[in-house]
Write an enzyme that holds these catalytic residues in place. Sequence first.
Site, PDB file in Angstrom:
ATOM      1  N   ASN A   8       0.869  -1.182   0.000  1.00 48.51           N
ATOM      2  CA  ASN A   8       0.000   0.000   0.000  1.00 48.51           C
ATOM      3  C   ASN A   8       0.904   1.229   0.000  1.00 48.51           C
ATOM      4  O   ASN A   8       1.514   1.548   1.014  1.00 48.51           O
ATOM      5  CB  ASN A   8      -0.889  -0.029   1.255  1.00 48.51           C
ATOM      6  N   LYS A  10       0.081   4.267  -0.261  1.00 46.60           N
ATOM      7  CA  LYS A  10      -0.570   5.454   0.334  1.00 46.60           C
ATOM      8  C   LYS A  10      -0.320   6.678  -0.562  1.00 46.60           C
ATOM      9  O   LYS A  10      -0.279   6.536  -1.781  1.00 46.60           O
ATOM     10  CB  LYS A  10      -0.076   5.647   1.776  1.00 46.60           C
ATOM     11  N   GLU A 165      -5.052  -4.818  10.639  1.00 50.12           N
ATOM     12  CA  GLU A 165      -4.057  -3.762  10.826  1.00 50.12           C
ATOM     13  C   GLU A 165      -4.342  -3.032  12.132  1.00 50.12           C
ATOM     14  O   GLU A 165      -5.173  -2.104  12.155  1.00 50.12           O
ATOM     15  CB  GLU A 165      -4.121  -2.763   9.662  1.00 50.12           C
ATOM     16  N   SER A 209       3.686  -1.767  10.459  1.00 46.61           N
ATOM     17  CA  SER A 209       5.144  -1.785  10.674  1.00 46.61           C
ATOM     18  C   SER A 209       5.751  -3.160  10.412  1.00 46.61           C
ATOM     19  O   SER A 209       6.661  -3.585  11.119  1.00 46.61           O
ATOM     20  CB  SER A 209       5.485  -1.279  12.078  1.00 46.61           C
TER      21      SER A 209
HETATM   22  P1  13P Z   1       3.153   0.582   7.708  1.00 43.44           P
HETATM   23  O1  13P Z   1       3.715  -0.731   7.157  1.00 43.44           O
HETATM   24  O2  13P Z   1       3.861   1.783   7.161  1.00 43.44           O
HETATM   25  O3  13P Z   1       3.019   0.557   9.182  1.00 43.44           O
HETATM   26  O4  13P Z   1       1.652   0.686   7.111  1.00 43.44           O
HETATM   27  C1  13P Z   1       0.805  -0.388   7.203  1.00 43.44           C
HETATM   28  C2  13P Z   1      -0.419  -0.074   6.440  1.00 43.44           C
HETATM   29  O5  13P Z   1      -1.185   0.796   6.813  1.00 43.44           O
HETATM   30  C3  13P Z   1      -0.670  -0.835   5.198  1.00 43.44           C
HETATM   31  O6  13P Z   1      -1.957  -0.608   4.717  1.00 43.44           O
END
Ligand code: 13P
Length: 249
Positions: A8, A10, A165, A209
């Site tokens: 992801n 983002k 998550e 994470s």
């Molecule tokens: P991180 O791996 O940066 O913590 O993000 C996890 C996440 O939100 C994946 O959708």
Amino acid sequence: MRKIVAGNWKMHKDRSEALALVSALGRSPAIAGVEVMVAPAFPFLAMAAELLQGTDIIVAGQNCHHEAKGAYTGEVSAPMLQSVGVKACIVGHSERRQYFAESDEMIGRKVRILLDHGITPIFCCGESRAEREAGSHFKVVTEQMKGALGGLTPEQMEQVVVAYEPVWAIGTGLTATAGQAQEMHAHIRSLLRSHGPNVANVPVLYGGSCKPDNAAELFAGPDVNGGLIGGAALDAEQFKALVRIASES
Ligand code: 13P
């Protein structure tokens, strides 16, 4: 059981950065036994789908609207995603719930419209830090699952991917312990099983994470079927390492 590692991205990467990452992943040899998905931002989905044609990597959206079309300025629909070669889509991410007030009911509609268009929903659930500290994490995840997925038929449920998550682990460097992840995944598995025997095989991914140095332990959980990766998915080498770790787990 299927294994999936999904990235992801983002709201990261401009065009040339997205191009470079997609190309690097596309050039890497496929690793047997793991489905790989990448979710760049909307402007780069079509480009990613074209570049990854002929590879096994699936292009995913990060969100979609719950209607097929209409006067919804700024939104993107499931049929639009389908028309550019998107095969999966994240829905109900905690950042959407938190910053864009997405409800379980709305997320459930998104799941259904994606399924109607042959797109795999990657349904996210997970508790906040306060909810975990209050000991209500199982209840919160149960309500999210029931609220969004409760109305689906077993045949629809079989098409879904779930991502657990914990909100307190996202982008914080804190991660659930392997034990915390496995016990929640086992809980999610039992909720899935209550929809029908085949639904128990729905992949349940861990996110929060997850990095190459903690993934082996997390992915070793019998109900952990891979990961939904944020930060570590922005780097081709780290992401590929996570795919390798999933294939060995
Ligand atoms: P991180 O791996 O940066 O913590 O993000 C996890 C996440 O939100 C994946 O959708």
